[in-house]
Write an enzyme that holds these catalytic residues in place. Sequence first.
Site, PDB file in Angstrom:
ATOM      1  N   ASP A 142      21.712  24.886  66.677  1.00  0.00           N
ATOM      2  CA  ASP A 142      21.668  23.890  67.756  1.00  0.00           C
ATOM      3  C   ASP A 142      22.726  24.050  68.842  1.00  0.00           C
ATOM      4  O   ASP A 142      22.757  23.269  69.803  1.00  0.00           O
ATOM      5  CB  ASP A 142      21.780  22.483  67.150  1.00  0.00           C
ATOM      6  CG  ASP A 142      23.045  22.325  66.317  1.00  0.00           C
ATOM      7  OD1 ASP A 142      23.895  23.242  66.331  1.00  0.00           O
ATOM      8  OD2 ASP A 142      23.187  21.290  65.639  1.00  0.00           O
ATOM      9  N   GLY A 143      23.628  25.006  68.683  1.00  0.00           N
ATOM     10  CA  GLY A 143      24.650  25.195  69.708  1.00  0.00           C
ATOM     11  C   GLY A 143      25.796  24.198  69.644  1.00  0.00           C
ATOM     12  O   GLY A 143      26.658  24.172  70.521  1.00  0.00           O
ATOM     13  N   ASP A 277      31.931  40.615  64.157  1.00  0.00           N
ATOM     14  CA  ASP A 277      31.800  39.751  65.335  1.00  0.00           C
ATOM     15  C   ASP A 277      32.919  38.719  65.383  1.00  0.00           C
ATOM     16  O   ASP A 277      33.039  37.988  66.361  1.00  0.00           O
ATOM     17  CB  ASP A 277      30.431  39.038  65.333  1.00  0.00           C
ATOM     18  CG  ASP A 277      30.146  38.329  64.022  1.00  0.00           C
ATOM     19  OD1 ASP A 277      30.160  39.010  62.977  1.00  0.00           O
ATOM     20  OD2 ASP A 277      29.926  37.109  64.028  1.00  0.00           O
ATOM     21  N   ASN A 278      33.730  38.666  64.340  1.00  0.00           N
ATOM     22  CA  ASN A 278      34.870  37.746  64.334  1.00  0.00           C
ATOM     23  C   ASN A 278      36.192  38.487  64.427  1.00  0.00           C
ATOM     24  O   ASN A 278      37.236  37.962  64.042  1.00  0.00           O
ATOM     25  CB  ASN A 278      34.848  36.882  63.073  1.00  0.00           C
ATOM     26  CG  ASN A 278      33.688  35.889  63.067  1.00  0.00           C
ATOM     27  OD1 ASN A 278      33.150  35.560  64.131  1.00  0.00           O
ATOM     28  ND2 ASN A 278      33.290  35.429  61.899  1.00  0.00           N
ATOM     29  N   ASP A 287      38.007  32.832  65.879  1.00  0.00           N
ATOM     30  CA  ASP A 287      36.910  32.175  65.164  1.00  0.00           C
ATOM     31  C   ASP A 287      37.364  31.566  63.835  1.00  0.00           C
ATOM     32  O   ASP A 287      37.075  32.088  62.749  1.00  0.00           O
ATOM     33  CB  ASP A 287      35.744  33.138  64.922  1.00  0.00           C
ATOM     34  CG  ASP A 287      34.782  33.130  66.105  1.00  0.00           C
ATOM     35  OD1 ASP A 287      35.136  32.555  67.159  1.00  0.00           O
ATOM     36  OD2 ASP A 287      33.680  33.685  65.976  1.00  0.00           O
TER      37      ASP A 287
HETATM   38  P1  AMP Z   1      30.251  32.467  62.830  1.00  0.00           P
HETATM   39  O1  AMP Z   1      29.926  32.721  61.409  1.00  0.00           O
HETATM   40  O2  AMP Z   1      30.691  31.048  63.127  1.00  0.00           O
HETATM   41  O3  AMP Z   1      31.193  33.458  63.388  1.00  0.00           O
HETATM   42  O4  AMP Z   1      28.880  32.594  63.646  1.00  0.00           O
HETATM   43  C1  AMP Z   1      28.030  33.697  63.566  1.00  0.00           C
HETATM   44  C2  AMP Z   1      27.009  33.618  64.659  1.00  0.00           C
HETATM   45  O5  AMP Z   1      26.245  32.416  64.538  1.00  0.00           O
HETATM   46  C3  AMP Z   1      27.566  33.604  66.074  1.00  0.00           C
HETATM   47  O6  AMP Z   1      26.682  34.317  66.879  1.00  0.00           O
HETATM   48  C4  AMP Z   1      27.564  32.146  66.417  1.00  0.00           C
HETATM   49  O7  AMP Z   1      27.508  31.920  67.806  1.00  0.00           O
HETATM   50  C5  AMP Z   1      26.297  31.658  65.729  1.00  0.00           C
HETATM   51  N1  AMP Z   1      26.354  30.235  65.410  1.00  0.00           N
HETATM   52  C6  AMP Z   1      27.069  29.631  64.441  1.00  0.00           C
HETATM   53  N2  AMP Z   1      26.853  28.300  64.446  1.00  0.00           N
HETATM   54  C7  AMP Z   1      25.974  28.045  65.442  1.00  0.00           C
HETATM   55  C8  AMP Z   1      25.352  26.868  65.950  1.00  0.00           C
HETATM   56  N3  AMP Z   1      25.579  25.670  65.431  1.00  0.00           N
HETATM   57  N4  AMP Z   1      24.510  27.008  66.990  1.00  0.00           N
HETATM   58  C9  AMP Z   1      24.255  28.216  67.519  1.00  0.00           C
HETATM   59  N5  AMP Z   1      24.786  29.350  67.085  1.00  0.00           N
HETATM   60  C10 AMP Z   1      25.645  29.288  66.060  1.00  0.00           C
HETATM   61 MG    MG Z   2      31.980  33.956  65.002  1.00  0.00          MG
END
Ligand code: AMP
Ligand code: MG
Length: 533
Positions: A142-143, A277-278, A287
């Site tokens: 949901d962003g 990606d982190n 992150d």
């Molecule tokens: P993360 O594990 O938080 O580093 O996220 C991994 C990927 O998932 C990244 O591309 C984030 O932008 C995406 N992501 C995580 N949570 C959300 C969310 N609630 N809405 C959209 N994208 C998300």
């Molecule tokens: Mg991330």
Amino acid sequence: MSINVRPIDQAVFRNSFVEELRGEIAPDKRPRQVPGACYSRVGPTPVSDPHLLAWSDDCAAFLGLSRPAERGPAVDVLGGNAVTPSMKPFAARYGGHQFGNWAGQLGDGRALSLGEIEACDGSWWEIQLKGAGPTPYSRRADGRAVLRSSLREFLCSEAMHWLGVPTTRALSLVGTGDTVVRDMFYSGDPRPEPGAVVARVSPSFIRFGNFQIMATMGETDNLRALADYTIRHHFPELGEPGEAVYLQWFEEICRRTAIMIAHWMNVGFVHGVMNTDNMSILGLTIDYGPYGWLEPYEPDWTPNTTDFGQRRYAFGQQPRIAMWNLMMLARGLSPLISKAEDLGAGLETYRLTFTQTHQEMMLRKLGLAPLAEEDAALVEELHQALAEAEVDMTLFFRQLSHLSAPLRSESGSESALFRELIAATSYAASPTAEAEHLEGWLQRYAQRLRLEPSDAHSIREVMLSANPKYVLRNYLAQKAIEGAEAGDLSPLQRLMDVLKTPFAEHPDDDELAAKRPDWARTKAGCATLSCSS
Ligand code: AMP
Ligand code: MG
């Protein structure tokens, strides 16, 4: 160069990333693949009632930003409800290896960069809103972001900075007035939680994965353009980009990553999700998700429930995983290099820099100058002894700092001091039984300390400046979250104030340096965290 202090809604933004690189004007925010683009130009999605929950005066002072009122034009910017004319907001496209597997396109799914502003020292800093609504990279999500994870990111970014750990910063925490539905432990129990937006601050949020996606998709022109942009803006000391400079640049990324990881190991920080990606291309901690701080010294510990099976990102694995991530980055940069094996020098630099920095930091924690050959063995052995005795990492080193003077003066009562130290810092049910090894180690350490040329006072000062009294213990963050969710921001504020000078004593705040209470041993949010945020 000096700038006048201004509210963020009156700051003039520079937009080098979108102006110098190829991207797309996003016609809509629907999730999709975006081949050929370094970013998508997309704005934040407004929220119901943006209001300021927390502010980092320290970060703001550096950026020359004035503290806004609870509601108003500046908070509208920080919550994503207002975009000023000089901003060109964008979501970056990147990919990544998640838990060891290539995951394809990921990208900023809920983070949006507003552009860069000039800080008081003339440097430029990107402002990014995390939780600002969907982008083409949101995939099925949901962003948005919940208050608990946003508060954790806000607080930890600043706490790490104040500890001297390379990290991105945080400026503000804004409540949205909206709820976000999350299934906290993926247990089939989704519930609405308060939403929030963090404004993060960094020279750049470029990750290893920004380069990897281009290499994987065969977008060599984009790869080169992004490498050149990164070098020109963030590594200008290396000179004009070209093959020799790419190699030096990779080596510098390896060096910085090694220093960052040595810092993590030094303070007991577990990132929790070291996917590529982190990983910041600038060697900054980035992150903050299901991270945690070691309490009992346990190399195998991770707070991330998603990683409980594999323990890929456990505390003791971090140096090895950073190396693996750098190997994946090397693969991503290899289209720019005629002999890919030349990138191996960078990896060797990582290994040497990590070993040396880690060693130096450990010696400082112990108040020892690098004198003798045997010191390396003494340090090596300590890790094992600490683990067996289940001592609290932060407390142990802090209390050892205070003991350094009596130990050095050969008082004859060391054994009693050692047992007191262990009893005060161990989580073991019967500390003395588990701590035989550590007691033996402390005997040898005391003998070694007596060979130290510096005087007792200087040794103690070095140790107290290397061993923080206060770190963001997992249960303290959780208490700040529970307060904030109930409308009480004072626990958060108190923690911020103390964590700003973590090496100082703050006698009125001793309880924030206490051993983890028993109730927090297994409590969700204290002992276990998930990626659901
Ligand atoms: P993360 O594990 O938080 O580093 O996220 C991994 C990927 O998932 C990244 O591309 C984030 O932008 C995406 N992501 C995580 N949570 C959300 C969310 N609630 N809405 C959209 N994208 C998300
Ligand atoms: Mg991330």
